[in-house]
Design a protein around this motif. Sequence first.
Motif, mmCIF file in Angstrom:
data_model
loop_
_atom_site.group_PDB
_atom_site.id
_atom_site.type_symbol
_atom_site.label_atom_id
_atom_site.label_comp_id
_atom_site.label_asym_id
_atom_site.label_seq_id
_atom_site.Cartn_x
_atom_site.Cartn_y
_atom_site.Cartn_z
ATOM 1 N N PHE A 111 -9.890 -6.062 8.749
ATOM 2 C CA PHE A 111 -9.611 -4.998 7.781
ATOM 3 C C PHE A 111 -8.116 -4.728 7.684
ATOM 4 C CE2 PHE A 111 -14.082 -3.485 7.655
ATOM 5 C CZ PHE A 111 -14.161 -3.214 6.294
ATOM 6 N N ILE A 112 -7.442 -4.701 8.833
ATOM 7 C CA ILE A 112 -6.022 -4.337 8.853
ATOM 8 C C ILE A 112 -5.135 -5.493 8.399
ATOM 9 C CG2 ILE A 112 -4.111 -3.637 10.362
ATOM 10 C CD1 ILE A 112 -6.332 -2.256 12.100
ATOM 11 N N ALA A 113 -5.425 -6.699 8.901
ATOM 12 C CA ALA A 113 -4.564 -7.850 8.617
ATOM 13 C C ALA A 113 -4.976 -8.597 7.352
ATOM 14 C CB ALA A 113 -4.583 -8.816 9.808
ATOM 15 N N GLY A 114 -6.190 -8.361 6.874
ATOM 16 C CA GLY A 114 -6.702 -9.099 5.736
ATOM 17 C C GLY A 114 -6.290 -8.503 4.394
ATOM 18 N N PRO A 115 -6.917 -8.974 3.313
ATOM 19 C CA PRO A 115 -6.568 -8.514 1.959
ATOM 20 C C PRO A 115 -6.688 -7.004 1.786
ATOM 21 C CG PRO A 115 -7.930 -10.489 1.850
ATOM 22 C CD PRO A 115 -7.921 -10.068 3.285
ATOM 23 N N ALA A 116 -7.736 -6.392 2.342
ATOM 24 C CA ALA A 116 -7.910 -4.944 2.192
ATOM 25 C C ALA A 116 -6.731 -4.198 2.792
ATOM 26 C CB ALA A 116 -9.220 -4.503 2.861
ATOM 27 N N GLY A 117 -6.306 -4.613 3.980
ATOM 28 C CA GLY A 117 -5.182 -3.962 4.638
ATOM 29 C C GLY A 117 -3.877 -4.164 3.885
ATOM 30 N N ARG A 118 -3.680 -5.374 3.368
ATOM 31 C CA ARG A 118 -2.444 -5.642 2.621
ATOM 32 C C ARG A 118 -2.394 -4.829 1.335
ATOM 33 N NH1 ARG A 118 -3.469 -11.026 4.533
ATOM 34 N NH2 ARG A 118 -4.399 -11.633 2.544
ATOM 35 N N TRP A 119 -3.530 -4.710 0.655
ATOM 36 C CA TRP A 119 -3.571 -3.908 -0.568
ATOM 37 C C TRP A 119 -3.358 -2.428 -0.250
ATOM 38 C CZ3 TRP A 119 -2.963 -4.900 -5.454
ATOM 39 C CH2 TRP A 119 -3.248 -6.170 -5.952
ATOM 40 N N ALA A 120 -3.966 -1.958 0.821
ATOM 41 C CA ALA A 120 -3.798 -0.551 1.203
ATOM 42 C C ALA A 120 -2.339 -0.245 1.506
ATOM 43 C CB ALA A 120 -4.670 -0.222 2.419
ATOM 44 N N LEU A 121 -1.676 -1.152 2.204
ATOM 45 C CA LEU A 121 -0.265 -0.956 2.539
ATOM 46 C C LEU A 121 0.603 -1.001 1.283
ATOM 47 C CD1 LEU A 121 2.057 -0.674 4.518
ATOM 48 C CD2 LEU A 121 1.947 -3.152 4.928
ATOM 49 N N ALA A 122 0.371 -1.992 0.427
ATOM 50 C CA ALA A 122 1.192 -2.144 -0.771
ATOM 51 C C ALA A 122 1.023 -0.966 -1.719
ATOM 52 C CB ALA A 122 0.827 -3.449 -1.481
ATOM 53 N N LEU A 123 -0.214 -0.547 -1.963
ATOM 54 C CA LEU A 123 -0.459 0.568 -2.879
ATOM 55 C C LEU A 123 0.115 1.872 -2.338
ATOM 56 C CD1 LEU A 123 -4.106 -0.235 -4.065
ATOM 57 C CD2 LEU A 123 -2.001 -0.382 -5.421
ATOM 58 N N SER A 124 -0.049 2.083 -1.025
ATOM 59 C CA SER A 124 0.502 3.304 -0.430
ATOM 60 C C SER A 124 2.012 3.335 -0.573
ATOM 61 C CB SER A 124 0.109 3.391 1.058
ATOM 62 O OG SER A 124 -1.284 3.538 1.213
#
Length: 247
Positions: free
Chosen positions: A95-108
Amino acid sequence: MIAILQWGTLVTCTVVLLLRVPDAIRGRNRAVFWILALATLCSLLSVTGPYEAIDGALGGWNLTHLLLRFLVFAAVLLVGLRVATGLEDERGYRFIAGPAGRWALALSAVVVAGTFFLMDTRGSSSGLLGIADKGGPNAALAPFYAAAGRTYPAFVSLALLPALLATARSQLPRLVRAGALLTCLGALATAFTVPASFAPEDWFLAQQTVNYLAVVGYVLGLGLFWASGLVAKKSGNTRATFRKNET
């Protein structure tokens, strides 16, 4: 009371960081040392005096607060990866290192930067506490800026929560369970900071308490995980630590 929370958090982070220095010098688990160093820096930038001095040097536009948000993102990312690895939490790590985590970081990051530059941020104000008082767009945008800055930490915390709860309820040694419990409390507090961003002014002290509890919970939890590694070395009991404690 706010000053006590600020300085108490900074002192806690500094003490745990200093305790980790000898092992870091020996090359043991330097990832945790850098996490604690980032947490200590973030705590320093949250204290009114140092914040205003640094921001004044940067022009008094509260760019220090924007920098603080990005430093928090970096610290949370490292914490998430480290804890997920240590607990052998493959689901949380994905969750953290995968696509979901990357999108969450980028959008935030995009929303944080966007709302920051839409506000009138002139005049150094620790925690941006004086920004909303300017009224107009600031009053409307300030809560969303705060919530955006807390969304990614909340995402990482919720990703770690199942493994932390399982570890806290396991039959592992007390230090490991205590470390998981404190980290779990930090994770829960972090998740609550998002809705707390929209709390009314009367709840300001409670809101700040939740914010600082999140930091202290994570820092003390990591400290106990590290202590469990020392116990494991002395006792020869590999179960006395969470996994990969020396990496």
